[in-house]
Design a protein around this motif. Structure first.
Motif, PDB file in Angstrom:
ATOM      1  N   LYS A 209       0.814  -1.219   0.000  1.00 50.63           N
ATOM      2  CA  LYS A 209       0.000   0.000   0.000  1.00 50.63           C
ATOM      3  C   LYS A 209       0.848   1.270   0.000  1.00 50.63           C
ATOM      4  O   LYS A 209       0.493   2.245  -0.668  1.00 50.63           O
ATOM      5  N   SER A 210       1.925   1.268   0.758  1.00 51.91           N
ATOM      6  CA  SER A 210       2.661   2.526   0.863  1.00 51.91           C
ATOM      7  C   SER A 210       4.161   2.304   1.019  1.00 51.91           C
ATOM      8  O   SER A 210       4.602   1.324   1.624  1.00 51.91           O
ATOM      9  N   LEU A 211       4.916   3.264   0.449  1.00 57.83           N
ATOM     10  CA  LEU A 211       6.360   3.354   0.631  1.00 57.83           C
ATOM     11  C   LEU A 211       6.618   4.610   1.439  1.00 57.83           C
ATOM     12  O   LEU A 211       6.256   5.716   1.012  1.00 57.83           O
ATOM     13  N   ASP A 212       7.253   4.455   2.598  1.00 58.68           N
ATOM     14  CA  ASP A 212       7.482   5.620   3.442  1.00 58.68           C
ATOM     15  C   ASP A 212       8.708   6.401   2.937  1.00 58.68           C
ATOM     16  O   ASP A 212       9.386   6.003   1.992  1.00 58.68           O
ATOM     17  N   ASN A 213       8.995   7.508   3.576  1.00 57.37           N
ATOM     18  CA  ASN A 213      10.091   8.390   3.150  1.00 57.37           C
ATOM     19  C   ASN A 213      11.434   7.655   3.131  1.00 57.37           C
ATOM     20  O   ASN A 213      11.711   6.811   3.991  1.00 57.37           O
TER      21      ASN A 213
END
Length: 983
Positions: free
Chosen positions: A363-367
């Motif tokens: 769902k997501s790739l963080d910084n």
């Protein structure tokens, strides 16, 4: 380890006398009698001799006859602890005064002293086993376990060998536990052999054993505890057992020689820093892995291959998990996993990594996930990704290639992830043609932030996601999405403080969500009164907190709307919003005086009618609206955001239409005047949704024709102190933690549909008098009904396996407690302070009774405690000052705590119980009665529906021979039968 005590010592309780040398005195004292050895303490004791002024002890070597010790003392005991291994003759005599009484003859005792390894031991488990508590005088090669003084050594205690000089440790198969820091900082330790009998090894057990190079782990171990091998710098290889489920925080951190490890498919969790600073060259993760924590492989500079493909249950990879693994070349993810997130810096600094294919389902790739991976040239991002953080690929070959080619935009697969080159800082416009026909699906966080010269944005039709602060503080003046666009989300702070933005056209964009503070501070943005969907399309289902605060829509709020602020057809706030925030903050801080000053200074309207076309109410839209007492025309509203009516403590009633299917977190938090609320299509109620609604007296969750509520979040009705009537309906499956804490419920039926109940769910419901538990639950969680002090009957049905700690603590009005056959675990304090129950029959299904489980049940007269109970905890019946315990066991079981009956209540062992285990049939008076005397007689047994008449000597007799309390007078060996008379 050699056996500690011989057969001779095992029989040492026998008294051995031999008169060696009679006294010359005519009035010689009697020789000491009753000589016996305590095998646990190696203390020899004897009976006191009348008129003796003391005692002499002579210890001689049995083989040579040489005197080893010669002592005199006043006490009637003597420690043999300090003797070396060997055979000895111990002689004891009573000492006279030399005048009236002469010394006695010698009494002789033969003693064999077994070899001991010098460790320090302590009795555990009701004095049936030993635990090693210190290394004492043990040498460099140590064998741990076996028998010590005739009893098994089962545990190496916490810190037992901390800092010792042991170099080699062999543990035998009597040991089942190695405690926390057991070998911590043992810098000489090279090898450890651990048998399969060991099921638990505590945190930091071998931490800082810098020389440890050879160790095996037992096959039944399920967890590598936190810091277990941290700083074991010589450890080059270790085999992890199949069945392992968790590798703890920093478990192998700083094992700088560890080059190879294969993680079993059963592992579900790898915690923070687990392999940080090791020498791993290759890592294979498989099977049921769910979580890789923060910094797990941080700094593993030799790791060349990380194969995660087998970890089909992998859900997340934590912050910095593989950071600075500079040798990592091959990274393989499972393509069937339900992975939701890869955390900050997870693979940053992996300078050898060239290509990555991320798993479908992510769902997501963080910084900064791949920050500084200078050779990374290709990343495949699946369609499931909805969020890409800032600088995810900064410093990679992807950036460098774009810069070398004179490009402005940096793409990773179909995501725009950054800007580069000379033109980036001077970018003025983004149009459909700017991306060269690429099907861009998302704009990563902060991509266009702070570009003061950027003026116009016309997004390509393919863009679905605009990331966090993507255009924040930019000079943008126009934001247009053309018809047929697929835009789905505008992220939090996306256009924050874009003070030049005046023209927005999102109509027909398909937009679903506008994030928190998305257009905050865009002072020129206003509604298009002729076509409100240009600002907020009809497809929108969610608008975040303060998304349009400090924009023109606040300035244009009309008087006829009673100060309500609309963005499109959504309510997004109200005029003087800032005072409401201050009011709510003062109330939350417990400062009612400052809150009252706000109310006195700034008047807010009390009755508000929404526009007919109102589609939704944004998160926090009426936050702190202290004046709002009635809200009309809500029935056609489709969406109500979280915290929408947070601390609207004047709101008296509200009716939601069938379009509203969920009540979000904190929606009516602290609406203390809310008396009634109605809805007929809501399926979920979120966390703290009605927290502190002290005026709410009743609520119907059954849902009528449209189906009822299915889940209640944590704290949903917490502190609704007037809530007395609730219909849970037949659709509800989950009731969250603290859900009805301190409510005024008087009766409760938990329906069969409920399968999950949170801790403290009905705690402090002091008016609750009647309770029925449905067939769907298998556990009564911790504190579920604590201090429900009006509850009359406690009935635990057969579907309940576990009654948690403090589950019914303080239910002081309960006069009966019925546990069905099926319950196996009773937690600590589970039924403590049930002062009015008179009997409890623990069914044969119960395996464990926790610490203080029935503490303070002062009215308890009879307990049936079957032999099938394997564990009874500390002080389980403490304060049950009237209770008699009947058990079919012959004596205390090995794993019952030595303090289980710390109030020394009468226990009648060898009782014969009824077939269903609910009452006593007969007892055998054979010396097995414990703590029974004239001052502490046994209480009468209890049977539901019958009166105890007394005890008879014949089975089936109708008249009693003995009354309750007379067992102490009955001859040993007599069988007595309980005589029962129906009530």
């Amino acid at each position: 380890m050699k056996k500690i005590i011989s057969a001779l010592l095992a029989a040492s309780m026998l008294t051995v006398f031999t008169v060696i040398l009679p006294s010359c005195s005519a009035n010689a004292l009697d020789a000491p009698g009753g000589v016996m050895l305590n095998p646990d303490t190696l203390t020899l004791s004897w009976s006191e001799v009348d008129e003796a002024r003391g005692y002499g002890v002579l210890v001689t070597d049995a083989a040579s006859g040489e005197t080893v010790r010669e002592d005199s003392m006043l006490r009637t005991s003597y420690s043999l602890e300090g003797l070396d291994e060997g055979d000895y003759t111990i002689m004891i005599r009573a000492l006279g005064d030399g005048e009236e009484f002469g010394d006695s003859a010698w009494a002789s005792y033969d003693f064999h002293r077994e070899y001991e390894n010098g460790c320090l031991y302590e009795l555990i488990n009701n004095n049936t086993e030993y635990e090693i508590i210190g290394y004492g005088s043990s040498g460099s090669e140590v064998e741990l376990g076996g028998l010590y003084r005739g009893k098994p050594v089962t545990s190496v205690g916490d810190t037992a060998f901390r800092g010792s000089l042991a170099e080699s440790v062999a543990i035998t198969d009597t040991v089942t536990r190695i405690g926390e820091r057991a070998f911590y900082n043992n810098t000489h330790l090279v090898s450890v052999s651990i048998p399969d009998s060991v099921a638990y090894i505590g945190p930091s057990a071998f931490q800082n054993c810098v020389a440890l190079s050879d160790i095996n782990l037992p096959s039944g171990l399920t967890e590598i505890s936190d810091d277990m091998f941290n700083y074991c710098r010589a450890l080059g290889q270790i085999d992890l057992p199949d069945g392992l489920t968790r590798i703890g925080q920093s478990a192998f951190a700083n094992c700088s020689s560890l080059a190879e490890v294969s993680i079993p498919s059963t592992v579900t969790e790898i915690d923070e820093y687990a392999f940080m600073g090791t020498a791993l060259e290759e890592i294979t993760l498989g099977g049921d892995l769910q979580t890789i924590g923060d910094n797990v492989f941080n700094g593993v500079q030799t790791l060349s291959s990380a194969d995660l493909s087998g970890a089909t249950e992998l859900q997340s990879i934590g912050e910095g998990a593989f950071e600075d693994c500079t040798a990592l070349q091959l990274l393989t993810f499972p393509q069937a996993a339900d992975m939701s997130e890869i955390g900050i810096n997870a693979f940053s600094g992996c300078t050898s990594l060239a290509s990555v294919t991320l798993p479908e389902g992510l769902k997501s790739l963080d910084n900064y996930v791949f920050y500084g991976c200078e050779n990374l040239a290709d990343v495949t991002i699946p369609e499931s990704v909805t969020s890409v953080g800032a600088n995810v690929l900064y410093g990679t070959s992807i950036y460098q290639t774009a810069a070398d080619s004179g490009e402005t935009y940096v793409f990773a697969d179909n995501w725009l992830v950054g800007l580069v080159g000379e033109n980036a800082a001077s970018l003025t416009a983004v149009s459909e043609d700017s991306f060269g026909g690429r099907e861009v699906v998302g704009i990563a966080d902060l991509v266009f932030a702070n570009l003061a010269g950027l003026e116009g944005i016309v997004l390509p039709l393919s863009v679905r996601y605009i990331g966090y602060a993507a255009f924040a503080y930019s000079g943008i003046t126009r934001f247009v999405v053309n018809i047929g666009a697929s835009l789905h989300d505008i992220g939090n702070y996306a256009f924050y403080m874009c003070e030049n933005l005046s023209h927005i056209n999102l109509m027909d964009s398909g937009l679903v969500s506008i994030g928190n503070y998305a257009f905050y501070g865009c002072t020129l943005v206003s509604n298009n009164e002729n076509n409100p969907e240009m600002l907020v399309p009809g497809t929108v289902e969610h608008i975040g907190m303060m998304a349009f605060y400090d924009t023109g829509v606040y300035e244009s709020a009309s008087a006829e709307d009673m100060g309500v602020v609309y963005a499109g057809n959504w309510v997004v706030g109200y005029q003087n919003y800032e005072y409401g925030f201050m009011y709510a903050a003062y109330q939350a801080q417990g400062d009612p005086v400052s809150a009252a000053n706000i109310v006195a200074s700034y008047s807010l309207p009390s009755t508000i009618s929404l526009r007919d076309e109102t589609q939704g109410i944004a998160d926090g839209a009426f936050y702190g609206h202290y004046g709002l007492s009635a809200l009309n025309n809500v029935s056609d509203v489709s969406h109500i955001g979280h915290s929408a009516f947070y601390w609207c403590d004047s709101l008296g009633s509200i009716s939601l239409g069938r379009n509203v299917t969920s009540i979000e977190d904190y929606t009516f938090y602290q609406c203390g005047s809310l008396r009634t609320i109605s809805f007929d299509n809501v399926t979920s109620i979120g966390r703290s949704a009605f927290y502190g609604c002290t005026g709410l007296t009743g609520i119907d969750l059954s849902g009528g024709l449209f189906g009822g509520v299915e889940s209640l979040g944590d704290f949903a009705f917490y502190g609704c102190s007037a809530l007395a009537d609730i219909d849970l309906g037949d659709d509800i499956t989950q009731i969250g933690r603290y859900c009805f804490f301190d409510c005024a419920l008087t009766e409760l039926t938990i329906p069969d549909s409920v399968t999950a109940l949170g801790d403290h769910a009905f705690a402090e419901c002091t008016e609750l008098g009647s309770l029925q538990i449905g067939a769907g639950l298998t556990e009564i969680p911790d504190f579920a009904f604590v201090n429900c002090s009006s509850l009359v009957n406690i009935d635990i049905p057969a579907n309940i396996d576990t009654v948690g700690s403090y589950a019914y603590y303080g239910c002081s009005a309960a006069s009966s407690l019925n546990l069905a056959d099926g319950v196996s675990q009773i937690g600590d304090y589970a039924f403590a302070r049930l002062i009015n129950i008179s009997r409890i029959a623990i069914p044969a299904s119960v395996v464990s009774v926790g610490d203080y489980a029935f503490r303070g049940c002062a009215g308890l007269q009879m307990v049936i405690l079957p032999s099938s109970v394997e564990y009874v905890g500390d002080h389980a019946f403490f304060g049950c000052t009237a209770a008699t315990i009947y058990s079919d066991a012959s004596s205390i079981a090995p794993y019952w705590s030595s303090t289980w009956n710390s109030s020394y209540r009468p226990v009648i062992w060898d009782s014969v119980l009824s077939e269903d285990g609910s009452y006593v049939v007969s007892v055998v008076v054979s010396g097995t009665a414990e703590n029974v005397n004239s001052f502490n007689p046994e209480a009468a047994p209890v049977r539901i529906g019958y009166e105890f008449v007394g005890w008879a000597e014949e089975e089936g007799a109708t008249e009693a021979v003995y009354e309750a309390g007379q067992l102490g007078r009955v001859p040993a060996g007599t069988t007595l039968y309980a005589v029962w008379q129906p009530l």
